[in-house]
Write a protein that holds these residues in place. Structure first.
Motif, short mmCIF file in Angstrom:
data_model
loop_
_atom_site.label_atom_id
_atom_site.label_comp_id
_atom_site.label_asym_id
_atom_site.label_seq_id
_atom_site.Cartn_x
_atom_site.Cartn_y
_atom_site.Cartn_z
N VAL A 299 0.84 -1.21 0.00
CA VAL A 299 0.00 0.00 0.00
C VAL A 299 0.87 1.25 0.00
CG1 VAL A 299 -1.71 1.31 1.30
CG2 VAL A 299 -1.89 -1.18 1.18
N MET A 300 1.90 1.28 0.85
CA MET A 300 2.78 2.44 0.93
C MET A 300 3.47 2.71 -0.41
SD MET A 300 4.65 2.26 4.66
CE MET A 300 5.55 0.77 4.23
N GLU A 301 3.92 1.65 -1.05
CA GLU A 301 4.60 1.80 -2.34
C GLU A 301 3.65 2.39 -3.38
OE1 GLU A 301 7.74 1.54 -2.40
OE2 GLU A 301 8.49 -0.50 -2.31
N THR A 302 2.42 1.88 -3.40
CA THR A 302 1.44 2.37 -4.37
C THR A 302 1.05 3.81 -4.10
OG1 THR A 302 0.57 0.12 -4.57
CG2 THR A 302 -0.82 1.91 -5.40
N VAL A 303 0.79 4.12 -2.84
CA VAL A 303 0.41 5.49 -2.49
C VAL A 303 1.52 6.47 -2.80
CG1 VAL A 303 -0.16 7.01 -0.54
CG2 VAL A 303 -1.25 4.77 -0.73
N SER A 304 2.77 6.05 -2.61
CA SER A 304 3.89 6.95 -2.90
C SER A 304 3.92 7.33 -4.38
CB SER A 304 5.22 6.30 -2.49
OG SER A 304 5.56 5.22 -3.34
N VAL A 305 3.61 6.38 -5.25
CA VAL A 305 3.57 6.66 -6.68
C VAL A 305 2.42 7.60 -7.02
CG1 VAL A 305 3.24 5.65 -8.97
CG2 VAL A 305 4.69 4.49 -7.30
N ILE A 306 1.25 7.33 -6.43
CA ILE A 306 0.08 8.18 -6.70
C ILE A 306 0.35 9.61 -6.24
CG2 ILE A 306 -2.34 8.57 -6.09
CD1 ILE A 306 -2.63 5.52 -5.83
N LEU A 307 0.89 9.76 -5.04
CA LEU A 307 1.17 11.10 -4.51
C LEU A 307 2.24 11.81 -5.33
CD1 LEU A 307 1.19 10.43 -0.65
CD2 LEU A 307 -0.60 11.53 -2.01
N GLN A 308 3.25 11.08 -5.75
CA GLN A 308 4.32 11.68 -6.54
C GLN A 308 3.81 12.21 -7.87
OE1 GLN A 308 7.26 12.39 -5.53
NE2 GLN A 308 8.92 11.56 -6.80
N VAL A 309 3.02 11.41 -8.56
CA VAL A 309 2.48 11.82 -9.86
C VAL A 309 1.51 12.99 -9.70
CG1 VAL A 309 1.05 11.10 -11.80
CG2 VAL A 309 2.77 9.53 -10.90
N ALA A 310 0.63 12.89 -8.69
CA ALA A 310 -0.35 13.95 -8.48
C ALA A 310 0.34 15.27 -8.11
CB ALA A 310 -1.33 13.54 -7.37
N SER A 311 1.33 15.20 -7.23
CA SER A 311 2.04 16.41 -6.81
C SER A 311 2.77 17.06 -7.98
CB SER A 311 3.03 16.08 -5.70
OG SER A 311 3.78 17.21 -5.33
N PHE A 312 3.41 16.25 -8.80
CA PHE A 312 4.18 16.81 -9.92
C PHE A 312 3.25 17.44 -10.96
CE2 PHE A 312 6.56 16.54 -13.92
CZ PHE A 312 7.72 17.23 -13.54
N LEU A 314 0.21 18.68 -10.40
CA LEU A 314 -0.51 19.83 -9.86
C LEU A 314 0.40 20.99 -9.49
CD1 LEU A 314 -3.07 17.95 -7.54
CD2 LEU A 314 -3.52 19.02 -9.76
N THR A 315 1.59 20.69 -8.98
CA THR A 315 2.46 21.76 -8.48
C THR A 315 3.81 21.83 -9.18
OG1 THR A 315 3.49 20.38 -6.74
CG2 THR A 315 1.39 21.46 -6.21
N GLY A 316 4.13 20.78 -9.95
CA GLY A 316 5.44 20.75 -10.58
C GLY A 316 6.56 20.34 -9.63
#
Length: 361
Positions: A299-312, A314-316
């Motif tokens: 779960v942590m590995e998957t969430v880290s990918v989702i958060l990384q993609v979303a952050s980049f 939305l905010t660069g």
């Protein structure tokens, strides 16, 4: 398969009846898969090397991974061979759960094999095009869900159990069950695939979670244990323990070759299949939320990918130095073995928490 032979031999010698016991067949399943892995592993690795089926490494990843280029991959086929043979030998082939967990696992293994084959043999960096991969994963997940919902004989087989709270059991409609099961199977399959980035990182948590789910299967399929533990009794589901035993044995056998520094990688053929196996087993034993807890590393590995993609997007900006999460710690300076072992320790803790839910209700 051998259970049929045992029933025949019991006509001449009642002592063969010991092989009908689920506990013994589960242990034998573990040992059979382990021995198969040890026997087949070396020759399979040699053949993968001979045909130059080696790992390609991203040049934007940790520099320490560059030396892994060329390491044989698609070793997950070894795991699937060991699981399949062991399950077919020791499980009751007249049990519907045996077939749904095995066939779902093999279907996802085929999807991963095609992806690996395109990448490594055809030298297509895209592998199996994402939409095709997702389509066939969806077919597998939905097919398993539809089979389970239409062969269910009681509401307990399609109800959602909440860990640690025995009163919270939610009956799901057939449609909701299919949708929920689909996300569990496909989501877990991809989560394990994302985790499979370091030597032995994905296989040991898979072994630990698979073994724990095997215990859940055993007590859920045993009327007296289920009554004592205040969980729903599901006739026949205990047979999945044999399949989980095969996962444990095959996983440990593969880890023998995959431990740091790895002689072989499992590839998508192994990661997608093992993730689907955990997902479908959790669905069958009605412990999807427990899988979410015990598989916390996935779960942590998957969430880290989702958060990384979303952050980049939305905010660069990036939250982690690199995703999935294990690469982040590598780039922080953690040696690879340290990352691996600490993630294993986390999994042990989470599995114990999940097992505690059997009594703390």
């Amino acid at each position: 398969m051998l259970i049929w032979l045992v029933e025949y031999l019991m006509q001449f010698e009642p002592g063969f009846g010991v092989f009908r016991y689920l506990t013994l067949r589960t242990v034998l399943s573990v040992l059979t898969a382990l021995v198969i892995s040890f026997i087949v592993g070396p020759s399979m690795i040699r053949k993968l090397s001979r045909y130059n089926i080696g790992q390609t490494v991203r040049d934007d990843g940790p520099e320490t991974h560059l030396e892994k280029a060329g390491t044989p991959t698609m070793g997950g086929a070894l795991i699937l061979v060991a699981i399949s043979i062991s399950t077919l030998l020791w499980a009751d082939l007249g049990n519907r759960y045996t077939w749904v967990v095995l066939l779902t696992t093999l279907l996802f293994g085929v999807i991963g094999w095609v992806d690996d084959y395109k990448k490594l043999v055809h030298k297509d960096p895209r592998g199996l095009i994402a939409r095709y991969k997702y389509f066939w994963q969806s077919v597998g997940g939905i097919a398993a869900a539809v089979f389970l919902v239409y062969t269910a004989t009681s509401p307990a087989e399609t109800s959602l159990n909440v860990p640690f709270v025995k009163e919270w059991v939610f009956e799901m409609s057939p449609l909701l069950f299919v949708v929920f099961t689909y996300f569990v199977i496909v989501g877990t399959s991809n989560a394990v695939n994302l985790t499979d980035g370091l030597d032995g990182l994905a296989i040991m948590p898979t072994v630990l979670v698979g073994g724990a789910l095997g215990l859940f299967a055993y007590v859920t399929g045993h009327s007296e244990f289920a009554s004592y533990l205040l969980i729903d009794y599901l006739p026949g589901v205990g047979e999945i323990a044999v399949f989980c035993g095969a996962i444990v044995g095959a996983g440990l056998g593969f880890l023998w070759f995959n431990t740091y520094p790895a002689s072989v990688f499992m590839g998508d053929v192994g990661a997608l299949a093992l993730g689907a196996a955990l997902g479908i087993v959790a669905v069958c034993v009605r412990q999807e939320l427990i899988l979410f807890i015990m598989g916390g590393v996935f779960v942590m590995e998957t969430v880290s990918v989702i958060l990384q993609v979303a952050s980049f997007k939305l905010t660069g900006k990036r939250i982690f130095r690199m995703a999935p999460l294990h690469h982040h710690f590598e780039l922080k300076g953690w040696p690879e073995p340290r990352v691996i072992v600490r993630f294993w320790i986390i999994t042990v803790i989470l599995v114990l928490v999940g097992l505690a839910s059997l009594k703390l209700r």
